[in-house]
Design an enzyme around this catalytic site. Sequence first.
Site, PDB file in Angstrom:
ATOM      1  N   ASP A 102       0.842  -1.276   0.009  1.00  0.00           N
ATOM      2  CA  ASP A 102       0.097  -0.017   0.048  1.00  0.00           C
ATOM      3  C   ASP A 102       0.773   1.249   0.050  1.00  0.00           C
ATOM      4  O   ASP A 102       2.040   1.240   0.479  1.00  0.00           O
ATOM      5  CB  ASP A 102      -0.781  -0.037   1.314  1.00  0.00           C
TER       6      ASP A 102
HETATM    7  N1  URA Z   1      -1.110  -5.927   3.732  1.00  0.00           N
HETATM    8  C1  URA Z   1      -1.789  -4.693   3.853  1.00  0.00           C
HETATM    9  O1  URA Z   1      -2.872  -4.572   4.517  1.00  0.00           O
HETATM   10  N2  URA Z   1      -1.165  -3.717   3.199  1.00  0.00           N
HETATM   11  C2  URA Z   1       0.098  -4.226   2.448  1.00  0.00           C
HETATM   12  O2  URA Z   1       0.606  -2.926   1.938  1.00  0.00           O
HETATM   13  C3  URA Z   1       0.410  -5.224   2.554  1.00  0.00           C
HETATM   14  C4  URA Z   1      -0.132  -6.033   3.313  1.00  0.00           C
END
Ligand code: URA
Length: 239
Positions: A102
Amino acid sequence: MRLDKYLSDMGVESRSVLKKEIRKGLVSLNGEVVKDPSVDVDPQHCEILYKGEVVQYEAFSYYMMNKPTGVLSSTEDRKQKTVLDLFSENHRKDLFPVGRLDKDSEGLLLIMNDGTLAHKLLSPKMHIEKKYLVEIPGKISEEELDRFRQGIQYDTDLVAMPAKARCLSSSEEGSQVEVIIMEGKFHQIKKMFLALSPDYVVSKLQRLSMGPLHLDPALAPGEYRKLSEEEVQALKNCF
Ligand code: URA
């Protein structure tokens, strides 16, 4: 393949710069200076030098990045900075990030142009472990982490595969937890914590490892490096 295209594919410079550099006589082919950017080359069977340095043919290129927060894990975006914008200007143009972290997540991100390997690494069937360091507000209990270990339902119709979870520190101020999952669904870790409690809003999410590869501590956020041959082999040996 045209000489200028080969050199730009290998990430030496942009095609327009290369055309000028070739005409200036900065490129040699099998020991002879060539000044025609369109000359046909077979990179696997000839020696090409740019400014006196060999430009080795590489079908596939593999990198590890320490993704900083605030950039997107995609190849391009009209408005926001992506992980590929962090590469030097003249990187090869067929690179892509393997899966997504993310925008507000950080840590180990593989970037390559090997679609077959990337596909395998991302397939939940291949059971590639991804380890994350997670910070949340509040005190988490072993009973709660047991729900991760059993396989927690984290969305209306989504149940996670059993995860590994280890509490590193926990107090009323907040907790640090190491979580290992073998999938990578959208916002999975964040949703898994929210499934335990709406108070567990993840404040830090850092990927520490993916399969056999660990985040290189020498890489500052935003930095990247090529994978060694051993590291590429270790990834291929996962299957
Ligand atoms: N899980 C998440 O919620 N975000 C990420 O970036 C990676 C795994």
